[in-house]
Design an enzyme around this catalytic site. Structure first.
Site, PDB file in Angstrom:
ATOM      1  N   GLY A   1       0.822  -1.209   0.000  1.00 20.15           N
ATOM      2  CA  GLY A   1       0.000   0.000   0.000  1.00 20.15           C
ATOM      3  C   GLY A   1       0.852   1.252   0.000  1.00 20.15           C
ATOM      4  O   GLY A   1       1.766   1.397   0.808  1.00 20.15           O
TER       5      GLY A   1
ATOM      6  N   GLY B   1      -0.598   4.376   0.198  1.00 21.59           N
ATOM      7  CA  GLY B   1      -1.456   5.463   0.651  1.00 21.59           C
ATOM      8  C   GLY B   1      -0.638   6.306   1.619  1.00 21.59           C
ATOM      9  O   GLY B   1       0.596   6.338   1.554  1.00 21.59           O
TER      10      GLY B   1
ATOM     11  N   VAL C   1      -2.155  -7.579  -3.848  1.00 22.32           N
ATOM     12  CA  VAL C   1      -1.762  -8.594  -2.864  1.00 22.32           C
ATOM     13  C   VAL C   1      -3.001  -9.383  -2.461  1.00 22.32           C
ATOM     14  O   VAL C   1      -4.001  -8.809  -2.024  1.00 22.32           O
ATOM     15  CB  VAL C   1      -1.118  -7.945  -1.622  1.00 22.32           C
ATOM     16  CG1 VAL C   1      -0.842  -9.001  -0.549  1.00 22.32           C
ATOM     17  CG2 VAL C   1       0.159  -7.222  -2.014  1.00 22.32           C
TER      18      VAL C   1
ATOM     19  N   GLU D   1     -18.771  17.169   4.137  1.00 26.39           N
ATOM     20  CA  GLU D   1     -18.068  17.891   3.062  1.00 26.39           C
ATOM     21  C   GLU D   1     -18.816  17.752   1.729  1.00 26.39           C
ATOM     22  O   GLU D   1     -18.936  18.721   0.974  1.00 26.39           O
ATOM     23  CB  GLU D   1     -16.619  17.407   2.978  1.00 26.39           C
ATOM     24  CG  GLU D   1     -15.851  17.827   4.231  1.00 26.39           C
ATOM     25  CD  GLU D   1     -14.360  17.505   4.234  1.00 26.39           C
ATOM     26  OE1 GLU D   1     -13.633  18.161   4.987  1.00 26.39           O
ATOM     27  OE2 GLU D   1     -13.915  16.608   3.499  1.00 26.39           O
TER      28      GLU D   1
ATOM     29  N   GLN E   1      -3.350  11.516   9.421  1.00 21.09           N
ATOM     30  CA  GLN E   1      -2.229  11.754  10.333  1.00 21.09           C
ATOM     31  C   GLN E   1      -1.820  10.487  11.084  1.00 21.09           C
ATOM     32  O   GLN E   1      -0.639  10.245  11.311  1.00 21.09           O
ATOM     33  CB  GLN E   1      -2.601  12.852  11.343  1.00 21.09           C
ATOM     34  CG  GLN E   1      -2.355  14.243  10.827  1.00 21.09           C
ATOM     35  CD  GLN E   1      -0.875  14.500  10.530  1.00 21.09           C
ATOM     36  OE1 GLN E   1       0.020  13.967  11.178  1.00 21.09           O
ATOM     37  NE2 GLN E   1      -0.628  15.313   9.534  1.00 21.09           N
TER      38      GLN E   1
END
Ligand SMILES: Cc1cc2nc3c(=O)[nH]c(=O)nc-3n(C[C@H](O)[C@H](O)[C@H](O)COP(=O)(O)OP(=O)(O)OC[C@H]3O[C@@H](n4cnc5c(N)ncnc54)[C@H](O)[C@@H]3O)c2cc1C
Length: 440
Positions: A11, A13, A79, A171, A325
């Protein structure tokens, strides 16, 4: 075969990319595997879904981001299995990648909590394809309403329901309110887009449960100003391509709507199930793996589980949220531990999350921010949101492009990426004939 340690990262990201960058100077062979060839900045995906930004502006090719790291190779691969005993990662194309250390950062996917049939009628916002599908659905609804002659059908095209009042739902609802009220205001002849009805439906007693109550209230006020009707304490019980039914304290209610968007939940990557079986680690209800304080998988100090797929407690004992975060800091920490081991200087401190605060944007010039106990709303929060999001965009080119788009949108209310792409639907009923067409 190289005598160096083989570090594999699944990954790219937020977690995987920060882990890879933290291993830039490791005397090891680093392999990053991702099923997509790009890193996606998910916090701005709602802007793709609502036509402000194009997909390319919030994504960056992983290969180019890591091009400067001589010890790192990038594999495009899906994967399908991690064999903990053999220390091997299997790919869907039959490829096999061995490791000495493994960092799993495969993230989460949208979940319909046992109602997968809703997936087709109520798209979620997790992949770039889903973002463009939502953009299609929203823009198409206005087009169909313009040609609809039946007043009830027209209202249904102009009625939008967003399920889930977390960050993504809020949002999306805010951006949709802006599109209807401002962006499209003068562009149609038969309809008045600003008369659209937008509903935000949330099961809990309030929206944005991760934020303090006063900021959630400020968000509701901003949404109301944009014409968004916020309904809390309601549970959606049925969705079709024409209707949505929810259960409230007062009874069941059905609304006729052609556009339902899903922002109600996520579950971990499919890889966590097999890791739990092999290691005996526990899974929580979001299918996240309960990990050790140093982010390793129980019984496997060579395997790190980071980001959205890990269940980790913060210093207050509460489970950390699935936010960027947490993933970034987890990636940095895992890299530091591995580097320490390579240098023979083990890191003994457990993972500690430093909360830099939470931000949510509700519309142009309006946001809420909870930073170090300071609660901000309105323009100041929006400026902070703007700065932070541009700062964390991965490529310099993207930062410039996004700044230009936002500046332009701020001044003009326009949204430059309002393209209906992919196979186009055709409104099926009560549609005004095209002028000049036979019988028209
Ligand atoms: C619409 C939306 C808005 C958000 N807004 C915010 C926000 O404003 N602020 C915030 O802090 N957070 C936000 N988040 C959450 C944040 O994006 C995630 O917490 C963060 O991306 C998690 O990072 P990660 O590294 O764990 O996973 P991801 O960033 O999801 O990365 C996972 C990577 O693994 C790859 N992958 C998955 N499975 C496989 C496999 N089997 N084989 C190979 N590769 C695989 C994927 O392709 C992907 O690149 C938002 C999320 C969404 C969806």
């Amino acid at each position: 075969m190289s005598a160096q340690q083989r570090i594999v990262i699944i990954g790219a990201g937020f977690g995987g990319l920060y882990a890879a960058q933290g291993l830039k100077h490791a005397r090891a062979d680093v392999t990053v595997i991702d099923r997509r060839n790009f890193h996606l900045f998910q916090p701005l995906m709602y802007q793709v879904a609502t036509g402000t930004l194009s997909p390319g502006e919030i994504a960056a090719p992983i290969r180019s981001v890591l091009a400067g790291q001589k010890n790192t190779e990038v594999f495009l691969g899906d994967v399908v299995k991690i064999d903990l005993a053999r220390r091997e990662v299997s790919l869907s194309d039959g490829g096999m990648v061995p490791y000495d250390s493994l960092i799993v950062a495969a993230g989460s996917r949208s979940a319909y909590f046992g109602k997968d049939v809703w997936r087709d009628v109520a798209p979620s916002l997790k992949t770039i394809e889903e973002a463009t599908a939502i953009r299609h659905k929203i823009l198409f609804a206005f087009e169909a309403a313009e040609r609809e002659t039946d007043p009830e059908e027209r209202k249904a095209w102009l009625r939008f329901a967003i399920v889930g009042g977390g960050l993504t739902g809020v949002e999306l609802a805010g951006a949709l309110g802006e599109i209807a009220r401002f962006t499209l205001k003068h562009e149609f002849r038969a309809i008045r887009p600003e008369e659209s009805q937008i509903f935000l439906l949330e099961g809990s007693p309030r929206i944005m449960s991760a934020f303090p109550p006063d900021l959630a209230e400020a968000a509701v006020r901003s949404l109301n100003k944009l014409g968004v009707n916020v309904k809390t304490g309601v549970r959606v019980i049925d969705i079709s391509d024409q209707r949505l039914t929810y259960r409230a304290a007062s009874g069941d209610c059905t609304m006729h709507t052609r556009t339902v968007l899903w922002a109600a939940g996520v579950t971990s990557s499919e890889l966590t199930e097999s890791l739990a079986v092999q290691s005996g680690a526990q899974l929580d209800k979001l299918r996240r793996l309960k990990v050790n304080p140093d982010l390793t998988l129980p019984g496997h100090p060579e395997v790190f589980i980071i980001g959205d797929i890990a269940q980790i407690a913060g210093s207050d004992g509460k489970v950390l949220p699935g936010v960027a975060q947490v993933a970034m800091q987890g990636g940095e920490y895992a890299a530091k531990v591995i580097l320490g081991r390579l240098k023979g200087k083990p890191v003994t401190k457990p993972f500690h999350y430093f909360d830099k605060g939470s931000l949510a944007v509700i519309g142009r010039g309006s946001a809420v921010a909870d930073i170090a106990g300071l609660h901000l709303s309105g323009l100041i929060a929006w400026l902070i949101w703007l700065f932070v999001h541009v700062l964390y965009l991965v490529e310099f080119r993207n930062r410039i492009m996004v700044m230009i788009q936002w500046g332009f949108q701020y001044i003009t209310f326009s949204r430059g990426a309002r393209l209906i792409t992919g196979p186009t639907q055709t409104p099926s009923r009560s549609v005004a004939p095209v002028r000049g067409a036979p019988g028209g």
